[in-house]
Every structure is written in structure tokens, then in C-alpha cells.
Design a protein around this motif. Structure first.
Motif, PDB file in Angstrom:
ATOM      1  N   GLU A   1      -6.218  10.671 -11.140  1.00  0.00           N
ATOM      2  CA  GLU A   1      -6.255  11.975 -10.480  1.00  0.00           C
ATOM      3  C   GLU A   1      -7.715  12.426 -10.575  1.00  0.00           C
ATOM      4  N   TRP A   2      -8.356  12.717  -9.434  1.00  0.00           N
ATOM      5  CA  TRP A   2      -9.775  13.043  -9.455  1.00  0.00           C
ATOM      6  C   TRP A   2     -10.186  13.866  -8.245  1.00  0.00           C
TER       7      TRP A   2
ATOM      8  N   HIS B   1      -7.462  26.204 -14.374  1.00  0.00           N
ATOM      9  CA  HIS B   1      -8.030  25.086 -15.139  1.00  0.00           C
ATOM     10  C   HIS B   1      -9.444  24.852 -14.621  1.00  0.00           C
TER      11      HIS B   1
ATOM     12  N   TYR C   1     -13.277  22.986 -15.020  1.00  0.00           N
ATOM     13  CA  TYR C   1     -14.204  21.992 -15.556  1.00  0.00           C
ATOM     14  C   TYR C   1     -15.607  22.529 -15.298  1.00  0.00           C
TER      15      TYR C   1
ATOM     16  N   THR D   1      -9.458  13.536 -14.434  1.00  0.00           N
ATOM     17  CA  THR D   1      -8.751  14.505 -15.269  1.00  0.00           C
ATOM     18  C   THR D   1      -8.717  14.092 -16.734  1.00  0.00           C
TER      19      THR D   1
ATOM     20  N   GLN E   1     -12.841  15.172 -17.527  1.00  0.00           N
ATOM     21  CA  GLN E   1     -12.485  16.506 -18.014  1.00  0.00           C
ATOM     22  C   GLN E   1     -11.913  16.465 -19.425  1.00  0.00           C
TER      23      GLN E   1
ATOM     24  N   ARG F   1      -8.809  15.919 -20.468  1.00  0.00           N
ATOM     25  CA  ARG F   1      -7.537  16.648 -20.559  1.00  0.00           C
ATOM     26  C   ARG F   1      -6.390  15.684 -20.852  1.00  0.00           C
TER      27      ARG F   1
ATOM     28  N   TYR G   1      -2.036  16.818 -16.379  1.00  0.00           N
ATOM     29  CA  TYR G   1      -2.514  16.830 -15.003  1.00  0.00           C
ATOM     30  C   TYR G   1      -3.029  18.223 -14.629  1.00  0.00           C
ATOM     31  N   VAL G   2      -4.019  18.273 -13.757  1.00  0.00           N
ATOM     32  CA  VAL G   2      -4.595  19.531 -13.306  1.00  0.00           C
ATOM     33  C   VAL G   2      -4.114  19.860 -11.892  1.00  0.00           C
ATOM     34  N   TRP G   3      -4.205  18.916 -10.990  1.00  0.00           N
ATOM     35  CA  TRP G   3      -3.983  19.172  -9.575  1.00  0.00           C
ATOM     36  C   TRP G   3      -2.504  19.037  -9.222  1.00  0.00           C
TER      37      TRP G   3
END
Length: 160
Positions: free
Chosen positions: A66-67, A91, A93, A110, A122, A124, A127-129
Motif C-alpha cells: 500500500e503506497w 493519519h 506522514y 505504509t 511510514q 505503521r 493500513y492507512v488508505w
């Protein structure tokens, strides 16, 4: 030299000087304009992989698939120190001591990893997105919105 030849020579010289002056007038403003406004680098979100391929098992490998990619389309490097990349949930960065070369792209993953010129992490564990809808927003070190990219029901907010 006859009087006729002398007049013809003067006319030719005068025509050449006039033509040269016209060429100078036409070309000088264009070259002056080139130097008056140097090219500004444009930094933008160029791609987002918001749905990590495969199973979402929260493994570091899955998180790093995931990017978001950030591209500098200009020729000059841009100092991204203090710039932020944020999702709708807050969230964030923050770029730390990173310079993006001209005509280059950096991918912000991520998960955890070792930062390089082309890949940043990041660090983490989640997951962010959001896979269904979200917005990635890039801001400069003054908090000014530089670019955003949206997907899902928020598509109108970005360029995707």
C-alpha cells in the motif's frame, strides 16, 4: 564606384541594418522572458496503491504494498522537509530531511522499511488508505495544499 552603385550599396546596408534591428527586437523579449521566470518545479501525487494486492493480513509485506507516489515533474530538486501526506482520518506522514530530485518519484509505503532515495516508509502497523474511498492530501511545510488524489465516492476531490 558610380553614384548608382553607391546609392544601391547604401540601400542594401540600410536594409540589412533594419532587418538586424527587427530580429533583435523580436528575439530579445523572448529570451528575457525565459530568464525572468525560471521554471518552477511541480510536485504532485502521481499514483496511489490504496488496496494492497492479495490478502489484507497486516503483514509488513502487505502493508508495504500500500503506497503513494510523489513526483517532481520539474528539473530542479525540491526540499520536502516538513511536508506532509495525510488521509481523511488524519493519519499523517511527515517528510524528514528528504530532497526529491528533479524529474524523480518517491514511493511512500505504509509499513516498516529502510528509507532510500526512491522509497520511504511510514513505519505503521495498520493500513492507512481506505480501499473504498479516501483522499490523499500533500501539503508543503507551510501547510498549503499542493495536491490531492481521491477515489471511491470522493473522486471529485482529486485528479484520479
Amino acid at each position: 564606384m558610380s553614384a548608382f552603385a553607391s546609392v544601391s550599396a547604401r540601400r542594401l546596408a540600410s536594409a540589412a541594418l533594419t532587418a538586424g534591428a527587427l530580429v533583435s527586437v523580436v528575439t530579445l523579449p523572448a529570451s528575457a522572458a525565459d530568464h525572468a521566470h525560471p521554471e518552477r518545479s511541480k510536485v504532485q501525487i502521481s499514483d496511489v496503491q490504496y488496496d494492497s494486492p492479495g490478502r489484507d493480513d497486516r503483514s509488513n509485506r502487505s502493508l508495504n504494498r500500500e503506497w503513494v507516489e510523489i513526483t517532481n515533474t520539474g528539473r530542479r530538486a525540491v526540499n520536502l522537509d516538513g511536508w506532509t501526506l495525510q488521509d481523511e482520518d488524519g493519519h499523517t506522514y511527515t517528510f524528514d530531511h528528504y530532497r526529491l530530485d528533479g524529474r524523480s518519484t518517491v514511493r511512500i509505503h505504509t509499513g516498516h522499511g529502510r528509507d532510500t532515495d526512491s522509497d520511504l516508509y511510514q513505519d505503521r502497523r495498520h493500513y492507512v488508505w481506505d480501499n473504498r474511498s479516501d483522499t490523499a492530501t500533500l501539503r508543503n511545510d507551510h501547510g498549503r495544499r499542493i495536491d490531492s488524489d481521491s477515489w471511491g465516492h470522493h473522486r471529485h476531490g482529486g485528479h484520479r
